[in-house]
Design a protein around this motif. Structure first.
Motif, PDB file in Angstrom:
ATOM      1  N   MET A 105      48.878  45.221  22.126  1.00 13.21           N
ATOM      2  CA  MET A 105      49.190  45.049  23.541  1.00 13.21           C
ATOM      3  C   MET A 105      50.671  45.368  23.791  1.00 13.21           C
ATOM      4  O   MET A 105      51.525  44.992  22.989  1.00 13.21           O
ATOM      5  N   SER A 106      50.951  46.053  24.878  1.00  9.64           N
ATOM      6  CA  SER A 106      52.349  46.357  25.201  1.00  9.64           C
ATOM      7  C   SER A 106      53.071  45.081  25.622  1.00  9.64           C
ATOM      8  O   SER A 106      52.449  44.170  26.158  1.00  9.64           O
ATOM      9  N   LEU A 107      54.372  45.051  25.407  1.00 10.42           N
ATOM     10  CA  LEU A 107      55.152  43.894  25.852  1.00 10.42           C
ATOM     11  C   LEU A 107      55.160  43.852  27.384  1.00 10.42           C
ATOM     12  O   LEU A 107      54.999  42.811  27.999  1.00 10.42           O
ATOM     13  N   LEU A 108      55.344  45.048  27.965  1.00 14.04           N
ATOM     14  CA  LEU A 108      55.485  45.123  29.413  1.00 14.04           C
ATOM     15  C   LEU A 108      54.630  46.277  29.935  1.00 14.04           C
ATOM     16  O   LEU A 108      54.671  47.382  29.389  1.00 14.04           O
ATOM     17  N   GLU A 109      53.827  46.006  30.963  1.00 17.41           N
ATOM     18  CA  GLU A 109      53.034  47.068  31.594  1.00 17.41           C
ATOM     19  C   GLU A 109      53.270  47.030  33.092  1.00 17.41           C
ATOM     20  O   GLU A 109      52.880  46.073  33.765  1.00 17.41           O
ATOM     21  N   VAL A 110      53.914  48.062  33.569  1.00 14.96           N
ATOM     22  CA  VAL A 110      54.240  48.142  35.000  1.00 14.96           C
ATOM     23  C   VAL A 110      53.301  49.168  35.620  1.00 14.96           C
ATOM     24  O   VAL A 110      53.270  50.321  35.184  1.00 14.96           O
ATOM     25  N   THR A 111      52.509  48.750  36.612  1.00 10.57           N
ATOM     26  CA  THR A 111      51.506  49.656  37.165  1.00 10.57           C
ATOM     27  C   THR A 111      51.612  49.748  38.685  1.00 10.57           C
ATOM     28  O   THR A 111      51.492  48.728  39.379  1.00 10.57           O
ATOM     29  N   ASN A 112      51.870  50.962  39.160  1.00  2.36           N
ATOM     30  CA  ASN A 112      51.886  51.263  40.601  1.00  2.36           C
ATOM     31  C   ASN A 112      52.726  50.277  41.401  1.00  2.36           C
ATOM     32  O   ASN A 112      52.301  49.811  42.466  1.00  2.36           O
ATOM     33  N   VAL A 113      53.888  49.985  40.900  1.00  2.00           N
ATOM     34  CA  VAL A 113      54.735  49.017  41.607  1.00  2.00           C
ATOM     35  C   VAL A 113      55.440  49.673  42.787  1.00  2.00           C
ATOM     36  O   VAL A 113      56.042  50.748  42.678  1.00  2.00           O
ATOM     37  N   LYS A 114      55.326  48.991  43.916  1.00  2.00           N
ATOM     38  CA  LYS A 114      55.911  49.470  45.159  1.00  2.00           C
ATOM     39  C   LYS A 114      56.764  48.330  45.723  1.00  2.00           C
ATOM     40  O   LYS A 114      56.387  47.157  45.602  1.00  2.00           O
ATOM     41  N   LYS A 115      57.921  48.663  46.278  1.00  2.00           N
ATOM     42  CA  LYS A 115      58.731  47.620  46.902  1.00  2.00           C
ATOM     43  C   LYS A 115      59.277  48.114  48.230  1.00  2.00           C
ATOM     44  O   LYS A 115      59.989  49.117  48.296  1.00  2.00           O
ATOM     45  N   GLU A 152      53.502  45.787  46.229  1.00  4.51           N
ATOM     46  CA  GLU A 152      52.186  46.110  45.657  1.00  4.51           C
ATOM     47  C   GLU A 152      52.375  46.377  44.179  1.00  4.51           C
ATOM     48  O   GLU A 152      53.480  46.665  43.730  1.00  4.51           O
ATOM     49  N   GLY A 153      51.282  46.321  43.438  1.00  2.00           N
ATOM     50  CA  GLY A 153      51.327  46.696  42.034  1.00  2.00           C
ATOM     51  C   GLY A 153      51.367  45.498  41.104  1.00  2.00           C
ATOM     52  O   GLY A 153      51.412  44.352  41.549  1.00  2.00           O
ATOM     53  N   GLU A 154      51.327  45.809  39.816  1.00  2.00           N
ATOM     54  CA  GLU A 154      51.204  44.774  38.788  1.00  2.00           C
ATOM     55  C   GLU A 154      52.307  44.879  37.757  1.00  2.00           C
ATOM     56  O   GLU A 154      52.705  45.977  37.376  1.00  2.00           O
ATOM     57  N   VAL A 155      52.790  43.728  37.297  1.00  2.00           N
ATOM     58  CA  VAL A 155      53.698  43.687  36.151  1.00  2.00           C
ATOM     59  C   VAL A 155      53.092  42.726  35.134  1.00  2.00           C
ATOM     60  O   VAL A 155      52.991  41.526  35.400  1.00  2.00           O
ATOM     61  N   LYS A 205      49.937  39.171  30.774  1.00  2.00           N
ATOM     62  CA  LYS A 205      49.915  38.169  31.853  1.00  2.00           C
ATOM     63  C   LYS A 205      50.629  38.712  33.072  1.00  2.00           C
ATOM     64  O   LYS A 205      51.762  39.195  32.967  1.00  2.00           O
ATOM     65  N   ASN A 206      50.007  38.611  34.224  1.00  2.00           N
ATOM     66  CA  ASN A 206      50.593  39.127  35.442  1.00  2.00           C
ATOM     67  C   ASN A 206      51.696  38.196  35.952  1.00  2.00           C
ATOM     68  O   ASN A 206      51.412  37.093  36.416  1.00  2.00           O
ATOM     69  N   ILE A 207      52.954  38.645  35.836  1.00  2.00           N
ATOM     70  CA  ILE A 207      54.050  37.750  36.213  1.00  2.00           C
ATOM     71  C   ILE A 207      54.140  37.555  37.725  1.00  2.00           C
ATOM     72  O   ILE A 207      54.772  36.625  38.200  1.00  2.00           O
ATOM     73  N   VAL A 208      53.482  38.446  38.448  1.00  2.00           N
ATOM     74  CA  VAL A 208      53.490  38.324  39.907  1.00  2.00           C
ATOM     75  C   VAL A 208      52.753  37.048  40.339  1.00  2.00           C
ATOM     76  O   VAL A 208      53.044  36.463  41.371  1.00  2.00           O
ATOM     77  N   HIS A 209      51.804  36.616  39.530  1.00  3.27           N
ATOM     78  CA  HIS A 209      50.994  35.455  39.907  1.00  3.27           C
ATOM     79  C   HIS A 209      51.385  34.153  39.218  1.00  3.27           C
ATOM     80  O   HIS A 209      50.678  33.166  39.336  1.00  3.27           O
TER      81      HIS A 209
END
Ligand SMILES: Nc1ncnc2c1ncn2[C@@H]1O[C@H](COP(=O)(O)OP(=O)(O)OP(=O)(O)O)[C@@H](O)[C@H]1O
Ligand SMILES: [Mg+2]
Length: 255
Positions: free
Chosen positions: A1-11, A63-66, A71-75
């Protein structure tokens, strides 16, 4: 598993009066493996600090996931986020963020104090870091009594004193001369050899050439990546410089 997975992040930032909106990140996707040393480059205003703040859960993406270890840190709840920061994260702020009423020593101790460590342990931990960053003689001074570069080195010491698994550093050499920058980068190299993962925002091709990968951001997206692999630092430096030229003048990047 990757340490960090950033997917389609929009700000998207909305201004205080709601009128103007700024799209700082339009669609950022990348992964970071444990043990990598990644440099992040891009023009001023391209969203680098925004990205680091989101990765540290200091800000939320529109939008998007980290994912951090899946584990999703956004949640995460506030409590979980604090624990994650305390246990895993060292953050070097672009504007240092030192407390003016604390000496440099107490600023650097702060994350250990919050973790409940005793004074003897703190004193042992600060010694090698302060030496490597050449701030031992300055530890009793207050931030307003030292130079910008000295403040920056104290901010780096504060981020590293907990031996965090993940170091997020926003232009950590921005206020340093070439000698101090070289000392800091060799320290980053050493802690990375020991297994700590580093994400470093920088405007300097020289600094970025120390990384194992360089990620270029443009128009709120990852524009290009260069892997160090078996290239020399010199070769890496030239590829980074060429890519920066393309980035600022337009045109196609080469792989
Ligand atoms: N809190 C905020 N509210 C509104 N807009 C913001 C906010 N923070 C940043 N921005 C805007 O978002 C964009 C990206 O800013 P950011 O600070 O991430 O850039 P940067 O790549 O770190 O730049 P630099 O290299 O100058 O540090 C810019 O256009 C900036 O003006
Ligand atoms: Mg910035």
């Amino acid at each position: 598993m990757s340490l960090l997975e950033v997917t389609n992040v929009k700000k998207i930032y909305s201004t205080r009066f709601g009128g103007n909106k700024v799209q700082a990140l339009s669609n950022v996707t990348f992964t970071v493996e444990e043990g990598e040393f990644v440099a992040i480059m891009g023009e001023s205003g391209s969203g680098k600090t925004t990205l680091l703040n989101i990765l540290a859960a200091l800000d939320k993406p529109t939008e998007g996931e980290v994912l951090l270890e899946g584990k999703n840190i956004v949640h995460l709840t506030e409590k979980e986020i604090s624990a994650f920061r305390r246990k895993n994260l060292g953050f070097v702020f672009q504007d240092f963020n030192l407390l003016d009423t604390f000496s440099l020593r107490d600023n650097i101790y702060l994350p250990l104090v919050l973790a409940g460590e005793d004074h003897r342990e703190m004193a042992q931990k600060i010694r090698p870091i302060a030496q490597a960053l050449h701030i031992t003689e300055l530890l009793e001074k207050f931030p307003y009594e030292v130079s910008g570069g000295q403040k920056q080195r104290a901010a780096v010491a504060r981020a590293l004193i907990t031996s965090p698994r993940l170091v997020l550093a926003d232009e950590p050499t921005g206020a340093l001369d070439s000698k101090a920058a070289a000392a800091l980068l060799s320290m980053f190299g050493e802690i990375n050899e020991d297994g700590q993962t580093i994400l470093m925002v920088t405007h300097s091709a020289q600094a970025a050439s120390h990384a194992s990968r360089v990620l270029f951001i443009k128009d709120g997206e990852v524009f290009h990546q260069i892997y160090r692999a078996d290239k020399t630092r010199q070769e890496m430096y030239h590829m980074i410089s060429d890519t920066l030229t393309i980035l600022t003048t337009g045109g196609e990047a080469y792989a």
